[in-house]
Design a protein around this motif. Structure first.
Motif, PDB file in Angstrom:
ATOM      1  N   ASP A  14      59.112  65.055  32.790  1.00 20.34           N
ATOM      2  CA  ASP A  14      59.461  63.418  32.920  1.00 20.34           C
ATOM      3  C   ASP A  14      60.795  63.262  33.767  1.00 20.34           C
ATOM      4  OD1 ASP A  14      57.056  63.255  31.328  1.00 20.34           O
ATOM      5  OD2 ASP A  14      58.118  62.951  29.490  1.00 20.34           O
ATOM      6  N   ARG A  15      61.657  63.706  33.338  1.00 19.12           N
ATOM      7  CA  ARG A  15      63.336  63.625  33.681  1.00 19.12           C
ATOM      8  C   ARG A  15      63.160  63.639  35.518  1.00 19.12           C
ATOM      9  NH1 ARG A  15      68.569  63.752  32.039  1.00 19.12           N
ATOM     10  NH2 ARG A  15      67.888  64.621  30.203  1.00 19.12           N
ATOM     11  N   CYS A  16      62.515  64.910  36.086  1.00 21.64           N
ATOM     12  CA  CYS A  16      62.499  65.139  37.420  1.00 21.64           C
ATOM     13  C   CYS A  16      61.517  64.207  38.002  1.00 21.64           C
ATOM     14  CB  CYS A  16      62.138  66.653  37.697  1.00 21.64           C
ATOM     15  SG  CYS A  16      63.416  67.573  37.323  1.00 21.64           S
ATOM     16  N   PHE A  17      60.322  63.848  37.655  1.00 15.81           N
ATOM     17  CA  PHE A  17      59.431  62.826  38.080  1.00 15.81           C
ATOM     18  C   PHE A  17      60.061  61.487  38.308  1.00 15.81           C
ATOM     19  CE2 PHE A  17      55.925  59.880  38.029  1.00 15.81           C
ATOM     20  CZ  PHE A  17      55.182  60.398  39.418  1.00 15.81           C
ATOM     21  N   GLY A  18      60.817  61.110  37.163  1.00 18.34           N
ATOM     22  CA  GLY A  18      61.524  59.911  37.158  1.00 18.34           C
ATOM     23  C   GLY A  18      62.587  59.940  38.260  1.00 18.34           C
ATOM     24  N   PRO A  75      59.341  73.150  38.024  1.00 18.82           N
ATOM     25  CA  PRO A  75      60.030  73.893  39.014  1.00 18.82           C
ATOM     26  C   PRO A  75      61.497  73.458  39.693  1.00 18.82           C
ATOM     27  CG  PRO A  75      58.192  72.538  40.077  1.00 18.82           C
ATOM     28  CD  PRO A  75      58.101  72.406  38.489  1.00 18.82           C
ATOM     29  N   TRP A  76      61.545  72.100  39.282  1.00 15.66           N
ATOM     30  CA  TRP A  76      62.622  71.495  39.987  1.00 15.66           C
ATOM     31  C   TRP A  76      63.898  71.865  38.943  1.00 15.66           C
ATOM     32  CZ3 TRP A  76      62.806  65.504  41.615  1.00 15.66           C
ATOM     33  CH2 TRP A  76      64.073  65.322  42.303  1.00 15.66           C
ATOM     34  N   CYS A  77      63.982  71.562  37.770  1.00 17.19           N
ATOM     35  CA  CYS A  77      64.982  71.648  36.920  1.00 17.19           C
ATOM     36  C   CYS A  77      65.113  72.923  36.188  1.00 17.19           C
ATOM     37  CB  CYS A  77      65.185  70.387  35.936  1.00 17.19           C
ATOM     38  SG  CYS A  77      63.839  70.301  34.629  1.00 17.19           S
ATOM     39  N   LYS A  78      64.095  73.619  36.001  1.00 12.57           N
ATOM     40  CA  LYS A  78      63.835  74.649  35.127  1.00 12.57           C
ATOM     41  C   LYS A  78      64.720  74.906  33.804  1.00 12.57           C
ATOM     42  CE  LYS A  78      63.382  77.478  39.637  1.00 12.57           C
ATOM     43  NZ  LYS A  78      62.102  77.954  39.341  1.00 12.57           N
ATOM     44  N   GLY A  79      64.487  73.506  33.155  1.00 15.07           N
ATOM     45  CA  GLY A  79      65.092  73.480  31.881  1.00 15.07           C
ATOM     46  C   GLY A  79      66.510  73.454  31.853  1.00 15.07           C
ATOM     47  N   ILE A  80      67.390  72.998  33.031  1.00 13.94           N
ATOM     48  CA  ILE A  80      68.678  73.146  32.975  1.00 13.94           C
ATOM     49  C   ILE A  80      69.518  71.700  32.010  1.00 13.94           C
ATOM     50  CG2 ILE A  80      69.122  73.806  35.037  1.00 13.94           C
ATOM     51  CD1 ILE A  80      69.813  71.314  36.187  1.00 13.94           C
TER      52      ILE A  80
END
Length: 421
Positions: A14-18, A75-80
Motif C-alpha cells: 500500500d505504501r509503495c503504490f501510494g 520489491p520496492w521497500c522490502k519491508g524497511i
C-alpha cells in the motif's frame, strides 16, 4: 491516469503504490495507496476482472471476496518501514555519547532499488529515499525531542535501511572571537618540524614542532578539552609574523572543533581559562557557523600597524613630514618578498597605503602608524626589499631603513580592501 497494471507485474505494498502518486492529495502514502487499491478492487469485482483481483490480493488487499492469494514481499521497500523501531534503537545507541541540538537523516538506497524506481517512475512519484528520511526523522525527533535541520545539522545520521548499516557524521563546532598576541616569538598556527614533519627527531628534540607553542594551540587546546573533540583547526583573518604582536581590538578568528562530543560549553569560563596563559588573550567568544569561517579567511580587511623604524642616517622632522605626504593614498607595488618566496607565488601585488603618521624617537629611530590594505608587507614597505617594493620608506627618504619592531594595532572588520589579488 492511475497505472494499476503495474500491480500485475509487481506486488507493491500500500505504501509503495501510494508513493507512485505521492505528490497528489494531501495524505500519507499508506492511506493513498490503500484507498486507490480499494477503489480499484470495487471496480474489478463489478467487472469480474479476476486477473486484477488476484494482483490486488497479492499486493495485500484482503477485503476481496473469494480471492485469497498469498501476499508477496514488496520489491520496492522490502519491508524497511517495518524495521524502523529496530533501527531507532540502534541509532539511539550510537548517538548516546554525543551532545547535539539538531540532526539530519541521510538515507542510502542500494543501486538496484534506484534502478527499480527508474523503471516504475511516474510524474507524481516520491522517492523511497525521501519518504524513509522524512518518516524516520519524525520518529527520531519525537523520541529524543530534537529538531531536524537540513542546513546546519550538528549530526548527520546515515542509514541504509536495506542493509541496516548506520554511521554518524559528527559535524564540526565553530566558535569565533578575537585574539590579542601580547608577546613576540609565537607563530599563529602549529608549525611542524621541517625535518620530520611532526613525527619527532633529534632536530626538534622529538617534539615534532619547530616552535613549541602557537596562538592556535593556546586557544585550541582548552576548547578541545572542553568539547571532547577529536581535533581542531584555527582560521584567522590574516596572520602576523612570529616577531609581530597583535594588539588593539584583536584579530578575528574561528576555531573549528572536529567531532565534538560536547557542544553546550560555557564560553565565558573558557575565555578566562585561556587568558590565564598571559601570552595570548581572547575576546568575545561566541558560537558561529561554517560560513563565518569562510568570511574570516577570504575577506581581506584593512589594518593599522605601528612600526619602530631604524635608519642608518639621521632623519629630520621635515623628512618625516615629506614621508607622510608621499605615502598618503599611495598605491604600493609589491613583488613577493624574498623571505616568503619559498611559500608564495612570485608576482606583483598592488596594495594601498591610506595614511601614515611619523614621529621621531631619537637620532636614528622613528615610529610609523600605518593605515593600509590588508596583505601589504609592512617590513618590505619600510626596507624596499632591494627594490621589490615600490615606493618604500627607504626609497622616499633615500636612506636605508629597516623595521625593528612591528605591531598590528587594529583590524578594521568593516573595511575591506579596495583592490584584491
Amino acid at each position: 491516469m492511475i497505472n494499476y497494471e503495474i500491480l500485475k507485474k509487481y506486488p507493491l505494498c500500500d505504501r509503495c503504490f501510494g508513493r507512485l502518486y505521492g505528490k497528489v492529495l494531501n495524505t500519507t502514502n499508506l492511506v493513498r495507496g490503500k484507498s486507490l487499491k480499494i477503489a480499484k478492487a470495487i471496480e474489478a469485482e463489478i467487472n469480474k476482472d479476476e486477473e486484477m483481483l488476484k494482483a490486488l490480493s497479492r499486493s495485500g488487499v484482503k477485503e476481496i471476496r473469494g480471492v485469497d492469494e498469498e501476499v508477496k514481499e514488496c520489491p520496492w521497500c522490502k519491508g524497511i518501514f517495518n524495521r524502523m523501531d529496530k533501527l531507532l534503537e540502534e541509532v539511539l545507541e550510537k548517538v548516546k555519547d554525543y551532545e547535539f541540538n539538531t540532526f539530519l537523516i541521510g538515507t542510502h538506497i542500494p543501486e538496484e532499488i534506484k534502478e527499480f524506481e527508474e523503471e516504475i517512475k511516474t510524474e507524481y512519484m516520491e522517492s523511497i529515499k525521501q519518504e524513509f528520511g522524512r518518516e524516520f526523522g519524525k520518529l527520531l525527533a519525537r523520541t529524543i525531542n530534537k529538531k531536524p535541520d537540513k542546513e546546519n545539522p550538528d549530526i548527520v545520521i546515515h542509514i541504509n535501511p536495506y542493509t541496516e548499516e548506520i554511521w554518524l557524521q559528527v559535524n564540526p563546532l565553530f566558535i569565533k572571537g578575537r585574539y590579542r598576541k601580547l608577546v613576540r616569538g609565537i607563530p599563529q598556527t602549529r608549525w611542524l618540524c621541517g625535518f620530520c614533519k611532526g613525527k619527532g627527531c633529534v632536530y626538534c628534540n622529538f617534539t615534532g614542532k619547530k616552535y613549541l607553542v602557537s596562538v592556535e594551540e593556546i586557544i585550541g587546546e582548552p576548547i578541545l578539552k572542553a568539547t571532547k573533540g577529536k581535533d581542531y583547526r584555527f582560521h584567522g583573518a590574516g596572520r602576523e609574523d612570529i616577531d609581530v604582536r597583535m594588539l588593539g581590538n584583536g584579530r578575528p578568528f574561528v576555531i573549528e572543533i572536529k567531532e565534538p562530543r560536547i557542544r553546550n560549553i560555557n564560553l565565558k569560563k573558557l575565555e578566562e581559562e585561556i587568558n590565564k596563559d598571559g601570552r595570548v588573550e581572547v575576546l568575545n567568544l561566541e558560537f558561529c557557523r561554517r560560513k563565518d569561517k569562510v568570511i574570516i579567511k577570504n575577506v581581506p580587511h584593512k589594518k593599522t600597524y605601528r612600526a619602530l623604524v631604524y635608519c642608518e642616517d639621521e632623519v629630520s622632522e621635515e623628512e618625516l613630514k615629506k614621508l607622510e605626504e608621499e605615502l598618503k593614498n599611495r598605491e604600493i607595488y609589491q613583488r613577493t618578498p624574498k623571505r616568503v618566496l619559498h611559500r608564495r607565488a612570485d608576482l606583483v601585488r598592488v596594495r594601498k597605503v591610506y595614511k601614515v603618521e611619523a614621529n621621531k624617537v631619537d637620532r636614528n629611530h622613528f615610529e610609523l602608524i600605518i593605515y593600509c590594505d590588508g596583505g601589504l608587507y609592512i617590513k618590505e614597505l619600510i626596507s624596499g626589499d632591494e627594490g621589490r617594493t615600490k615606493p618604500s620608506v627607504s626609497s622616499i627618504l633615500n636612506k636605508q631603513c629597516i623595521c625593528k619592531e612591528l605591531d598590528v594595532i587594529k583590524v578594521h572588520d568593516g573595511e575591506t580592501n579596495g583592490r584584491n589579488e
